[in-house]
Design an enzyme around this catalytic site. Sequence first.
Site, short mmCIF file in Angstrom:
data_model
loop_
_atom_site.label_atom_id
_atom_site.label_comp_id
_atom_site.label_asym_id
_atom_site.label_seq_id
_atom_site.Cartn_x
_atom_site.Cartn_y
_atom_site.Cartn_z
CB THR A 109 -0.50 0.11 1.24
OG1 THR A 109 -0.48 0.09 1.92
CG2 THR A 109 -1.83 -1.11 1.24
CB ILE A 156 -5.92 4.69 -0.93
CG1 ILE A 156 -6.23 6.32 -1.03
CG2 ILE A 156 -7.79 4.84 -0.32
CD1 ILE A 156 -6.30 7.68 -0.01
CG HIS A 157 -2.55 2.56 3.39
ND1 HIS A 157 -1.93 2.03 3.47
CD2 HIS A 157 -2.87 3.71 4.10
CE1 HIS A 157 -0.65 3.22 3.92
NE2 HIS A 157 -1.10 4.24 4.67
CG ASP A 158 -8.06 0.16 4.91
OD1 ASP A 158 -7.49 -0.03 5.51
OD2 ASP A 158 -8.74 1.34 5.42
#
Length: 303
Positions: free
Chosen positions: A191, A231-233
């Site tokens: 990520t 925007i990891h998720d």
Amino acid sequence: MTYRILIDCDPGIDDACALSCALTDPEISLELITTVAGNVAVDKTTKNALRLVEFFNKDVPVAAGARKPLLKQLEDASEVHGESGIDGYDFGEPSIKPFSDDAVSILKDKLLHSNVPLTIIATGSFTNLGLLLSLYPEVKPKIKEFILMGGSLAQGNMTSVAEFNVFTDPHAARIVFSSGIKTTMIGLDCTLSGRISDETKDKIKLLGKAGNMLASIIERDIDHDETGTAIHDLQTIFYLLHPERFTDKKFWVDVVCEGPAIGATVADIRKAYHDKTNVNVCLDVDTDAFNKWFLEEVEKNMQ
């Protein structure tokens, strides 16, 4: 093919982006959203989940979960996500309400009454899932797999070794990782390198109300460098739909639960201590494909 999923989350800017895609993609049947304390307090994460459900005019139930980690003190990330969790856009107060029962009980009932196993995507601390597996082990056959945003093999963002979601509740993460359920870990290895570019964000901003909302909250995220915003998720939803765009490898992964390395996810990369694996770890992602997909999600599904 329709992907039937449950999302456990702590919205959060990047959770909000993931939820937006999960709520609107026609290939995804999002059957329940549960919330947990993490990025901000659980009252705020629950309100944010309700705001997004209402924003997209969807009929998806929301249940509030754990207010604190199993054992350690909560350390939130409001300095990243803002006081509300999704600063940058005025959603107003939601008119819909969450379930009156707690998230863990709702998760248990949803799983046990499902006619097929369901995929659980978790983008916050894993407290609700740790409680679910500990209190109701009978749900395990009804969980198809876990797709988790969390962990890292190379670096941390809370300490030099610990990623935020695992650091927030390492004891719950250890329960999930040792559950025997198929688990994919999408951590900082992916990520931090696979970011949403400023060019993509600027294009999204022009794509109607939803695009403006997403770009506005992304612009408030401080996890930004010259290549874009992490925007990891959002990568959990991309993985659900396009696992072929990831480079992954199976390892035995342990979670450190005490001491200065608390929250670290440690892989037995030499297979020196374990002759089996418990986690499929994503090591890299096709960043161009990720950006192209996100732009298409907003353009095709959110208008």
